[in-house]
Design a protein around this motif. Structure first.
Motif, PDB file in Angstrom:
ATOM      1  N   ASP A 151       0.832  -1.207   0.000  1.00  0.00           N
ATOM      2  CA  ASP A 151       0.000   0.000   0.000  1.00  0.00           C
ATOM      3  C   ASP A 151       0.870   1.262   0.000  1.00  0.00           C
ATOM      4  OD1 ASP A 151       0.857   0.308   2.636  1.00  0.00           O
ATOM      5  OD2 ASP A 151      -1.054  -0.283   3.523  1.00  0.00           O
ATOM      6  N   GLN A 152       2.176   1.077   0.117  1.00  0.00           N
ATOM      7  CA  GLN A 152       3.133   2.177   0.036  1.00  0.00           C
ATOM      8  C   GLN A 152       3.799   2.257  -1.343  1.00  0.00           C
ATOM      9  OE1 GLN A 152       3.951   4.300   2.897  1.00  0.00           O
ATOM     10  NE2 GLN A 152       1.980   3.359   3.388  1.00  0.00           N
ATOM     11  N   ALA A 153       3.434   1.343  -2.241  1.00  0.00           N
ATOM     12  CA  ALA A 153       4.119   1.292  -3.547  1.00  0.00           C
ATOM     13  C   ALA A 153       3.863   2.571  -4.339  1.00  0.00           C
ATOM     14  CB  ALA A 153       3.661   0.071  -4.340  1.00  0.00           C
ATOM     15  N   LYS A 169      -4.131  -5.198  -6.353  1.00  0.00           N
ATOM     16  CA  LYS A 169      -4.534  -5.004  -4.962  1.00  0.00           C
ATOM     17  C   LYS A 169      -3.353  -4.559  -4.112  1.00  0.00           C
ATOM     18  CE  LYS A 169      -8.478  -8.072  -4.790  1.00  0.00           C
ATOM     19  NZ  LYS A 169      -9.175  -9.090  -3.974  1.00  0.00           N
ATOM     20  N   LYS A 170      -3.660  -3.716  -3.133  1.00  0.00           N
ATOM     21  CA  LYS A 170      -2.617  -3.200  -2.251  1.00  0.00           C
ATOM     22  C   LYS A 170      -2.599  -4.000  -0.946  1.00  0.00           C
ATOM     23  CE  LYS A 170      -2.645   1.362  -4.241  1.00  0.00           C
ATOM     24  NZ  LYS A 170      -2.897   2.783  -4.101  1.00  0.00           N
ATOM     25  N   ILE A 171      -1.430  -4.483  -0.571  1.00  0.00           N
ATOM     26  CA  ILE A 171      -1.287  -5.263   0.652  1.00  0.00           C
ATOM     27  C   ILE A 171      -0.969  -4.296   1.798  1.00  0.00           C
ATOM     28  CG2 ILE A 171      -0.033  -7.165   1.766  1.00  0.00           C
ATOM     29  CD1 ILE A 171      -1.459  -8.064  -0.748  1.00  0.00           C
ATOM     30  N   PRO A 172      -1.703  -4.409   2.908  1.00  0.00           N
ATOM     31  CA  PRO A 172      -1.423  -3.497   4.030  1.00  0.00           C
ATOM     32  C   PRO A 172      -0.030  -3.742   4.613  1.00  0.00           C
ATOM     33  CG  PRO A 172      -3.125  -5.117   4.606  1.00  0.00           C
ATOM     34  CD  PRO A 172      -2.836  -5.302   3.164  1.00  0.00           C
ATOM     35  N   PHE A 200       1.255 -12.029  -9.757  1.00  0.00           N
ATOM     36  CA  PHE A 200       2.352 -11.035  -9.783  1.00  0.00           C
ATOM     37  C   PHE A 200       2.375 -10.286  -8.460  1.00  0.00           C
ATOM     38  CE2 PHE A 200       3.879  -6.681 -10.768  1.00  0.00           C
ATOM     39  CZ  PHE A 200       5.067  -6.967 -11.442  1.00  0.00           C
ATOM     40  N   PHE A 201       3.555 -10.172  -7.897  1.00  0.00           N
ATOM     41  CA  PHE A 201       3.717  -9.332  -6.710  1.00  0.00           C
ATOM     42  C   PHE A 201       4.885  -8.382  -6.934  1.00  0.00           C
ATOM     43  CE2 PHE A 201       5.859  -8.659  -2.524  1.00  0.00           C
ATOM     44  CZ  PHE A 201       4.907  -7.791  -2.002  1.00  0.00           C
ATOM     45  N   CYS A 202       4.623  -7.096  -6.790  1.00  0.00           N
ATOM     46  CA  CYS A 202       5.685  -6.101  -6.901  1.00  0.00           C
ATOM     47  C   CYS A 202       6.117  -5.678  -5.499  1.00  0.00           C
ATOM     48  CB  CYS A 202       5.204  -4.893  -7.694  1.00  0.00           C
ATOM     49  SG  CYS A 202       6.441  -3.583  -7.771  1.00  0.00           S
ATOM     50  N   ALA A 203       7.283  -6.150  -5.079  1.00  0.00           N
ATOM     51  CA  ALA A 203       7.837  -5.720  -3.799  1.00  0.00           C
ATOM     52  C   ALA A 203       8.568  -4.403  -3.984  1.00  0.00           C
ATOM     53  CB  ALA A 203       8.798  -6.779  -3.277  1.00  0.00           C
TER      54      ALA A 203
END
Lengths: 439, 439
Positions: A151-153, A169-172, A200-203
């Protein structure tokens, strides 16, 4: 290079360009080197110590000109991304070498790198599903796909989802503004139960608001276990990983499918230069390759970075990496990073020594998030006065509902006196503001 | 500018940069101009006649520096795209002016412009359909969308469809390699009957294989009647439209929603510089705008080209347009285009005068498509020998099943003697080849 040497060398370069143009007809129309010629002409790694400008520039005729724009442009870029990957101690999977399946490419910005990674992941998952279910249409699959980020991306991640037409989707995040494994796991389970397909996950390593780091040592194994493409966006922070003391922030990279950071942000390479690596370059090329007759050539196997990106045309951006890496040397670049981090810590100390202020997030690299103890309105007014005075310029963010000021050390020439002056100025404006308030 | 002047001016510029860096602390951190400041400081149109370098460069301090990078970068770009649009006699709808709803932006390449137009069209049609059918999902709509281009369109158009996840169909061309109205109409009717939603047509003016022109005066009204977004890709040919005698090739532009060509291809502006205009900039901005706090600023209404493109970061590319337009003047640029077309015609005459050869497509601008009368194999061998000799370099294409050689006049310094030498060389290699054949 100081201003006096810049004047001399810049003028020599003007003459070199003029000579080139005046004598262009004496040069060959088409190079007669073989694909792969360049790698053996230069070292396998960036130098530790700085080299002289003379040493670097004389290699233009020896290394670049025989390969003209093609294949020199592609080959120098491949080798420079290997050099830089080694500086960061990336796992060998990400390097091209002469036989690797991975490799790097220069994109214009991190936004493009994220989009490319997302599109490659989308293409890969569609092929994977269609292999088992040949009757499932591409659009049917896309309608079920879901991608994730912190959620900070950066907003560009959300934008990539918009362009690719997939849910994002944004992960808390936790109280350090980091995505943790359990937070991702929870959402994955909910989405799978709802019939969606996580892919897909964007870290983020070094978020834009507060330079927070997602916990990729927890997130990576989760993604790997269920074949979710993990892309790491370290746009700003990535440069710091060339220093052994900051390299632990990149631990977990071994789980990633793709990784990106911007040498144009903090590694002294002029804009634009966003470095991106993938573990399997076939994943990325497979997503974009369309090859009409007018783009075919005799050396297809030697690689063509056009298949790695949105535009087809490309500039020779690896030249500036080559110059910078050699003229600073790894040690010079590390010293530059350390100096900035030191200056940020200096600013942090000044803030902490003033009881009216608070630090809003851990200071890890060159960014200090701080605010006046008090309301958001108060801090908004302070920011407005700082920026209206036009001595320095700050960009704010929101952290856990609080309006926060961000002090970023990022200019090449910043010294301690600039930090002291900036703090003195902020402190003075804060005093004025606080005095105006009713007690 | 000749080489001697380039040496002098280049060195002056090196000094300017060094002076700037040495004295940077004397400059203001943040500009104090108001948004829109720049337009009134420069003329409304590009000059007819060339100006001196001195006149141009002195405007850097007067026009650019007070607005630093922001807002000068955005504002000069908007005005330069207006200048260029006026040179092309684009309909006023496409210009920004001070109150227009259209306007231009610099993209990196035509591939990006096509993709942006396609994504904007996709976003627009989805909103339009959802306005009437709020329950229809985005992915359901996307699954029915279909976009079109010429079967001669550049591969980047097909690639844009791949990225956007929409079907892309190729419309068959006539014997001049042009898409005609009836060909599009036929496919539209079939697709609508099959329940698909046609939403985008990419017309090409100056195709890559043969520089053919889709018939936009026929195609435009068809697209307008059924609200299909018409984008025009004139990547190469667009530069020629600054000449009144070539401007009729652009007739029908009034029906287009977006238009793009590459000044970096044929208008003396260095790579990259791809100029794109839209009639309603809200269409394009609406498709991409995501605005977190750290990207907000006090002058949102003054425009931000980041919302017009894939990357967020931007270079100050309009400076090179400003320099080129002023140092050549419109007349100088027109003379440059005319010279290249004249040289292509000269080459065409040489080919036509040789009975062994044939011209494969109308020579309209700087491209000559030709071949030996005979088999594809024969022409493939000729091409191989030409390119192996490395005196000139040709790129082939397929036209109506025939393997065709393409002679493109595109270098700034090409003169008649180069054309004559190239033809002499080709003719000689052809003679050698034909003598080897059994009679």
């Amino acid at each position: 290079m100081d201003a006096a040497e810049f004047r001399r060398r810049g003028k020599e370069m003007v003459d070199y360009v003029a000579d080139y143009l005046e004598n262009i007809e004496k040069r060959q129309v088409y190079p007669d080197v073989e694909p792969g010629y360049l790698r053996s002409l230069i070292p396998e790694e960036a130098p530790e110590e700085a080299e002289s400008y003379e040493d670097v520039v004389k290699d233009i005729e020896r290394v670049i000109m025989p390969g003209a724009a093609s294949p020199a442009c592609t080959e120098l870029e491949t080798v420079m991304l290997d050099w830089l990957g080694k500086m960061l101690k990336l796992p060998a999977d990400f390097l091209a070498g002469t036989e690797g399946r991975g490799g790097g490419v220069i994109q214009g910005t991190a936004s493009e790198a994220t989009l490319i990674a997302l599109l490659a992941a989308r293409s890969k998952i569609i092929k994977l599903i269609q292999a088992d279910h040949p009757d499932r249409s591409e659009t049917d699959i896309i309608s079920k796909l879901v991608a994730y980020s912190s959620d900070q991306a950066h907003s560009s991640v959300e934008r990539a989802g918009l362009i690719a037409g997939v849910k994002m989707k944004k992960i808390p995040t936790d109280n350090k503004f980091s995505v943790r494994g359990d937070a991702l796991q929870k959402v994955l389970e909910e989405d799978r139960a709802a019939g969606l397909i996580p892919f897909f996950f964007c870290a983020t390593l070094g978020t834009t608001p507060s330079c927070a780091f997602d916990c990729i040592t927890e997130l990576g194994p989760i993604c790997n276990a269920v074949e979710i493409w993990m892309h790491i966006d370290a746009a700003y922070a990535g440069s710091a990983f060339i220093c052994p003391e900051f390299r632990p922030l990149l631990n977990g990279i071994e789980f990633a499918d793709s990784f990106n950071f911007n040498p144009h942000k903090w590694l002294l390479v002029n804009f634009d230069c966003s470095a991106m690596w993938v573990k399997k370059r076939s994943d990325i090329i497979g997503a974009f390759k369309i090859e009409p007759l007018y783009l075919k050539h005799d050396h297809q196997e030697s690689g063509n970075h056009s298949h790695w990106q949105i535009p087809l045309g490309r500039r020779f951006r690896s030249l500036k990496m080559w110059f910078v890496f050699r003229m600073y040397g790894l040690k010079g670049l590390q010293a530059y990073i350390r100096k900035h981090v030191g200056l940020a810590k200096e600013f942090e100390s000044l803030v902490r020594a003033d009881q009216r202020f608070e630090i809003s997030a851990d200071v890890v690299l060159g960014l200090v998030c701080f605010r006046l103890k008090g309301s958001n309105e108060l801090n908004e007014t302070l920011l407005k006065r700082i920026n209206n005075a036009r001595n320095i310029h700050l960009v704010p963010c929101q952290l856990a509902g609080k309006f926060v000021l961000r002090f970023a050390v990022c200019a090449r020439t910043t010294e301690s006196r600039h930090i002291q002056e900036a703090w003195c100025h902020i402190s003075h404006l804060a005093s004025e503001l606080l005095q105006e308030l009713p007690h």
